[in-house]
Design a protein around this motif. Sequence first.
Motif, PDB file in Angstrom:
ATOM      1  N   LEU A   1     -19.686 -71.080 -20.740  1.00  0.00           N
ATOM      2  CA  LEU A   1     -20.052 -72.605 -20.703  1.00  0.00           C
ATOM      3  C   LEU A   1     -21.303 -73.083 -22.142  1.00  0.00           C
ATOM      4  O   LEU A   1     -21.785 -74.015 -21.860  1.00  0.00           O
ATOM      5  CB  LEU A   1     -21.043 -72.188 -19.713  1.00  0.00           C
ATOM      6  CG  LEU A   1     -20.710 -72.401 -17.842  1.00  0.00           C
ATOM      7  CD1 LEU A   1     -21.287 -72.524 -17.197  1.00  0.00           C
ATOM      8  CD2 LEU A   1     -19.736 -73.591 -17.824  1.00  0.00           C
ATOM      9  N   ARG A   2     -22.250 -72.055 -22.341  1.00  0.00           N
ATOM     10  CA  ARG A   2     -22.818 -72.155 -23.638  1.00  0.00           C
ATOM     11  C   ARG A   2     -22.565 -73.025 -24.964  1.00  0.00           C
ATOM     12  O   ARG A   2     -22.545 -72.923 -25.983  1.00  0.00           O
ATOM     13  CB  ARG A   2     -23.966 -71.117 -23.616  1.00  0.00           C
ATOM     14  CG  ARG A   2     -24.872 -70.810 -22.472  1.00  0.00           C
ATOM     15  CD  ARG A   2     -26.107 -69.617 -22.898  1.00  0.00           C
ATOM     16  NE  ARG A   2     -26.959 -69.991 -22.133  1.00  0.00           N
ATOM     17  CZ  ARG A   2     -28.203 -69.406 -21.653  1.00  0.00           C
ATOM     18  NH1 ARG A   2     -28.300 -69.129 -22.718  1.00  0.00           N
ATOM     19  NH2 ARG A   2     -28.710 -69.364 -21.188  1.00  0.00           N
ATOM     20  N   LEU A   3     -21.061 -71.943 -25.084  1.00  0.00           N
ATOM     21  CA  LEU A   3     -20.122 -72.689 -25.959  1.00  0.00           C
ATOM     22  C   LEU A   3     -19.952 -73.585 -25.891  1.00  0.00           C
ATOM     23  O   LEU A   3     -20.528 -74.225 -26.879  1.00  0.00           O
ATOM     24  CB  LEU A   3     -19.198 -71.029 -26.174  1.00  0.00           C
ATOM     25  CG  LEU A   3     -18.356 -71.684 -27.377  1.00  0.00           C
ATOM     26  CD1 LEU A   3     -19.267 -70.956 -28.948  1.00  0.00           C
ATOM     27  CD2 LEU A   3     -17.632 -70.254 -27.248  1.00  0.00           C
ATOM     28  N   CYS A   4     -19.794 -74.287 -25.292  1.00  0.00           N
ATOM     29  CA  CYS A   4     -18.863 -75.841 -24.092  1.00  0.00           C
ATOM     30  C   CYS A   4     -20.562 -76.827 -24.917  1.00  0.00           C
ATOM     31  O   CYS A   4     -20.035 -77.369 -25.646  1.00  0.00           O
ATOM     32  CB  CYS A   4     -18.428 -75.856 -23.094  1.00  0.00           C
ATOM     33  SG  CYS A   4     -17.061 -74.766 -23.295  1.00  0.00           S
ATOM     34  N   LEU A   5     -21.036 -76.585 -24.170  1.00  0.00           N
ATOM     35  CA  LEU A   5     -22.368 -77.391 -24.854  1.00  0.00           C
ATOM     36  C   LEU A   5     -23.415 -76.858 -25.944  1.00  0.00           C
ATOM     37  O   LEU A   5     -23.398 -78.193 -27.234  1.00  0.00           O
ATOM     38  CB  LEU A   5     -23.374 -76.595 -23.879  1.00  0.00           C
ATOM     39  CG  LEU A   5     -23.647 -76.541 -22.087  1.00  0.00           C
ATOM     40  CD1 LEU A   5     -24.651 -76.487 -22.158  1.00  0.00           C
ATOM     41  CD2 LEU A   5     -23.318 -78.387 -22.219  1.00  0.00           C
ATOM     42  N   PHE A   6     -22.821 -75.955 -27.040  1.00  0.00           N
ATOM     43  CA  PHE A   6     -22.869 -75.748 -28.474  1.00  0.00           C
ATOM     44  C   PHE A   6     -22.211 -76.804 -29.468  1.00  0.00           C
ATOM     45  O   PHE A   6     -22.295 -76.948 -30.086  1.00  0.00           O
ATOM     46  CB  PHE A   6     -23.038 -74.437 -28.760  1.00  0.00           C
ATOM     47  CG  PHE A   6     -22.792 -74.526 -29.715  1.00  0.00           C
ATOM     48  CD1 PHE A   6     -24.298 -74.333 -31.024  1.00  0.00           C
ATOM     49  CD2 PHE A   6     -21.872 -73.850 -30.606  1.00  0.00           C
ATOM     50  CE1 PHE A   6     -24.615 -74.009 -32.397  1.00  0.00           C
ATOM     51  CE2 PHE A   6     -22.013 -73.734 -32.243  1.00  0.00           C
ATOM     52  CZ  PHE A   6     -23.394 -73.604 -33.019  1.00  0.00           C
ATOM     53  N   GLY A   7     -20.637 -76.899 -28.724  1.00  0.00           N
ATOM     54  CA  GLY A   7     -19.998 -77.618 -29.545  1.00  0.00           C
ATOM     55  C   GLY A   7     -19.968 -78.986 -29.304  1.00  0.00           C
ATOM     56  O   GLY A   7     -19.713 -79.651 -30.358  1.00  0.00           O
ATOM     57  N   LYS A   8     -20.628 -79.345 -28.007  1.00  0.00           N
ATOM     58  CA  LYS A   8     -20.314 -81.217 -27.539  1.00  0.00           C
ATOM     59  C   LYS A   8     -21.407 -81.388 -28.680  1.00  0.00           C
ATOM     60  O   LYS A   8     -21.324 -82.117 -29.362  1.00  0.00           O
ATOM     61  CB  LYS A   8     -21.279 -80.892 -26.601  1.00  0.00           C
ATOM     62  CG  LYS A   8     -21.331 -82.311 -25.737  1.00  0.00           C
ATOM     63  CD  LYS A   8     -22.030 -82.570 -24.272  1.00  0.00           C
ATOM     64  CE  LYS A   8     -21.836 -84.058 -24.220  1.00  0.00           C
ATOM     65  NZ  LYS A   8     -23.338 -84.201 -24.666  1.00  0.00           N
ATOM     66  N   ASP A   9     -23.095 -80.132 -28.600  1.00  0.00           N
ATOM     67  CA  ASP A   9     -24.266 -81.116 -29.608  1.00  0.00           C
ATOM     68  C   ASP A   9     -23.215 -80.774 -31.275  1.00  0.00           C
ATOM     69  O   ASP A   9     -23.703 -81.947 -32.321  1.00  0.00           O
ATOM     70  CB  ASP A   9     -25.031 -80.333 -29.337  1.00  0.00           C
ATOM     71  CG  ASP A   9     -25.245 -79.899 -28.265  1.00  0.00           C
ATOM     72  OD1 ASP A   9     -25.563 -80.814 -27.411  1.00  0.00           O
ATOM     73  OD2 ASP A   9     -26.169 -79.013 -27.867  1.00  0.00           O
ATOM     74  N   HIS A  10     -22.850 -80.314 -31.138  1.00  0.00           N
ATOM     75  CA  HIS A  10     -22.028 -80.347 -32.610  1.00  0.00           C
ATOM     76  C   HIS A  10     -20.729 -81.459 -32.951  1.00  0.00           C
ATOM     77  O   HIS A  10     -19.808 -80.947 -34.386  1.00  0.00           O
ATOM     78  CB  HIS A  10     -22.024 -78.954 -33.747  1.00  0.00           C
ATOM     79  CG  HIS A  10     -22.452 -77.871 -33.370  1.00  0.00           C
ATOM     80  ND1 HIS A  10     -23.790 -77.509 -32.200  1.00  0.00           N
ATOM     81  CD2 HIS A  10     -23.573 -77.286 -34.619  1.00  0.00           C
ATOM     82  CE1 HIS A  10     -24.634 -77.259 -33.183  1.00  0.00           C
ATOM     83  NE2 HIS A  10     -24.821 -77.035 -34.312  1.00  0.00           N
ATOM     84  N   GLY A  11     -19.586 -81.895 -32.633  1.00  0.00           N
ATOM     85  CA  GLY A  11     -19.065 -82.080 -32.634  1.00  0.00           C
ATOM     86  C   GLY A  11     -18.173 -82.745 -32.203  1.00  0.00           C
ATOM     87  O   GLY A  11     -17.101 -83.178 -32.552  1.00  0.00           O
ATOM     88  N   VAL A  12     -17.837 -81.317 -31.348  1.00  0.00           N
ATOM     89  CA  VAL A  12     -16.384 -80.806 -31.953  1.00  0.00           C
ATOM     90  C   VAL A  12     -15.685 -81.547 -30.615  1.00  0.00           C
ATOM     91  O   VAL A  12     -16.133 -81.587 -29.936  1.00  0.00           O
ATOM     92  CB  VAL A  12     -16.203 -79.102 -30.889  1.00  0.00           C
ATOM     93  CG1 VAL A  12     -14.917 -78.455 -30.493  1.00  0.00           C
ATOM     94  CG2 VAL A  12     -16.804 -78.410 -32.275  1.00  0.00           C
ATOM     95  N   GLY A  13     -14.206 -81.719 -30.667  1.00  0.00           N
ATOM     96  CA  GLY A  13     -13.473 -82.814 -30.221  1.00  0.00           C
ATOM     97  C   GLY A  13     -12.325 -82.292 -29.502  1.00  0.00           C
ATOM     98  O   GLY A  13     -12.676 -80.465 -29.577  1.00  0.00           O
ATOM     99  N   SER A  14     -11.459 -82.327 -28.430  1.00  0.00           N
ATOM    100  CA  SER A  14     -10.165 -81.838 -28.784  1.00  0.00           C
ATOM    101  C   SER A  14      -8.985 -81.885 -29.223  1.00  0.00           C
ATOM    102  O   SER A  14      -8.638 -82.955 -29.447  1.00  0.00           O
ATOM    103  CB  SER A  14      -9.508 -82.096 -27.377  1.00  0.00           C
ATOM    104  OG  SER A  14     -11.088 -81.707 -25.726  1.00  0.00           O
ATOM    105  N   ARG A  15      -7.992 -80.260 -29.881  1.00  0.00           N
ATOM    106  CA  ARG A  15      -6.676 -81.161 -30.096  1.00  0.00           C
ATOM    107  C   ARG A  15      -5.914 -79.787 -29.361  1.00  0.00           C
ATOM    108  O   ARG A  15      -6.415 -79.301 -28.608  1.00  0.00           O
ATOM    109  CB  ARG A  15      -6.905 -80.324 -31.591  1.00  0.00           C
ATOM    110  CG  ARG A  15      -8.585 -80.502 -32.485  1.00  0.00           C
ATOM    111  CD  ARG A  15      -8.023 -79.859 -34.052  1.00  0.00           C
ATOM    112  NE  ARG A  15      -9.008 -78.400 -32.751  1.00  0.00           N
ATOM    113  CZ  ARG A  15      -8.328 -77.872 -34.028  1.00  0.00           C
ATOM    114  NH1 ARG A  15      -6.623 -77.385 -34.764  1.00  0.00           N
ATOM    115  NH2 ARG A  15      -9.454 -76.499 -33.157  1.00  0.00           N
TER     116      ARG A  15
END
Length: 348
Positions: free
Chosen positions: A88-102
Motif C-alpha cells: 500500500l505504501r509502495l503504491c502511494l510512493f509510486g503515485k507521488d513519483h508519477g509511476v504509471g501502469s505498463r
Amino acid sequence: DGKLLTTALSFSNFVSSTFKDNHKLRHGLCVGVLCCGMPLLSSGSSENSFQVRHLLGITERITKHKFPNVLVEEIDEYLRDVLIPHCLRLCLFGKDHGVGSRKLDNETNDILERKWIDKTEKMVLPDPVYPLHEHSISSIEHAAVLLRRVKLSNAIQHIMKDECQGGVVISKDDILQVLKDGKLSQTNNQLLQVPIWWSPIHDFALLQYASKFGLLTVVMDHRESMQNSHDDLRSRFNGTALDPSKLTIHIRKFLFEGLSHEGGKPFIPRHITKRASLEEMENLVAQQLQKFPYVLNIEQRLNFIIGQICRKIILGLPSVIGGNEAPLSWLYFDLPLFDHDQWIEVQE
C-alpha cells in the motif's frame, strides 16, 4: 527530508528474523500472493477453502525450495501485517513519483525465473526489508497488481462459500446467470479467448478452483497435471467441470455429437466425421484437452465475473440469502486492468 521520509516508510524493523534472513522465502511468498491472492482470515475459512498451506506449497513450487521450519501462523502474520501494508505504501510512493501502469509480461517472466533485482540494482518485487526508494518501477506496479488480486481472491472466497462455511451470499443460479453474459463469449477480444469447447460451467469451475487453491493456480496445476500425470494435482479437479475425464466427454460431445444447451448441433458437421477414422477423432479430442486459457485470460474473466456478481449482491436480488445483513467490505469492483492491453468494458 525525502531520504528521512523513505527511511521512515521502510518496514524492515517489523520483519521478523524468520523472513529478514531468508530472501527466497520473502520473494517466493510475494510471487505466491501474486499468483494466488490470499486466504481469508482463519475465522472465515474451513478445511475446504484456500489455506495458507496452499500458498506455501505454491511458494515452494515457484522457488524450487522447501521451507519446512516456517509456521503458517508466521506466514499469515507477515503477509497481513507487513507485506500488504508495505505494498500500500509502495503504491502511494509510486503515485507521488508519477509511476504509471505498463503491461508486466516481461517482468512476470523474470520473476518466475527468480530474477529479483533489475539492471539498476533495484528490487523487481515489493520487499519490506528494503526502503521505498530502493524499489524499481516494476516493483511498484507489481505491488498494485498484488493488492488487486488479493481483493479479487477474497471476493471469490466469500462468494463461493457454502452453507457449512457460514452461508452463501448469492445463489448458484444467479452466478450462472452472470456466466452466460455475452461479453464472456466475445471472440474478437484476444484476452477473452478460450478453447472452442469452453462453456459457463467451466467458468464456474474456475471460481470453485480459485476459492479452494488460489486465484490463478489453476493454470499451473492444469499444465503440470497434463504434462506429468501428477495424481495429486489431478485430484484437485475431481468433481468439477475441469476434471480431465469430464472434459474428455464434454469435448467429444461438443465436437461430434452436439450439446443440448447449444441446439444439439456438433461443432464438426456429421458429413465430415463420417469420413474420419476413430483414431483421427480421438487425436482431435486429445489435442483439445491440452488447450487451456492463459493467465491473463483467466484474470480478465474473473475480474468481470466477480464485478458483475457483486453488482447483483448490491442490488439485493431476492435470491440473495440473509438480506445483505453481513458486512460487505469484501465486495469487488472490476476497474479497468491497466496492466493488461485490453479489458472487458462494463456498460451500466
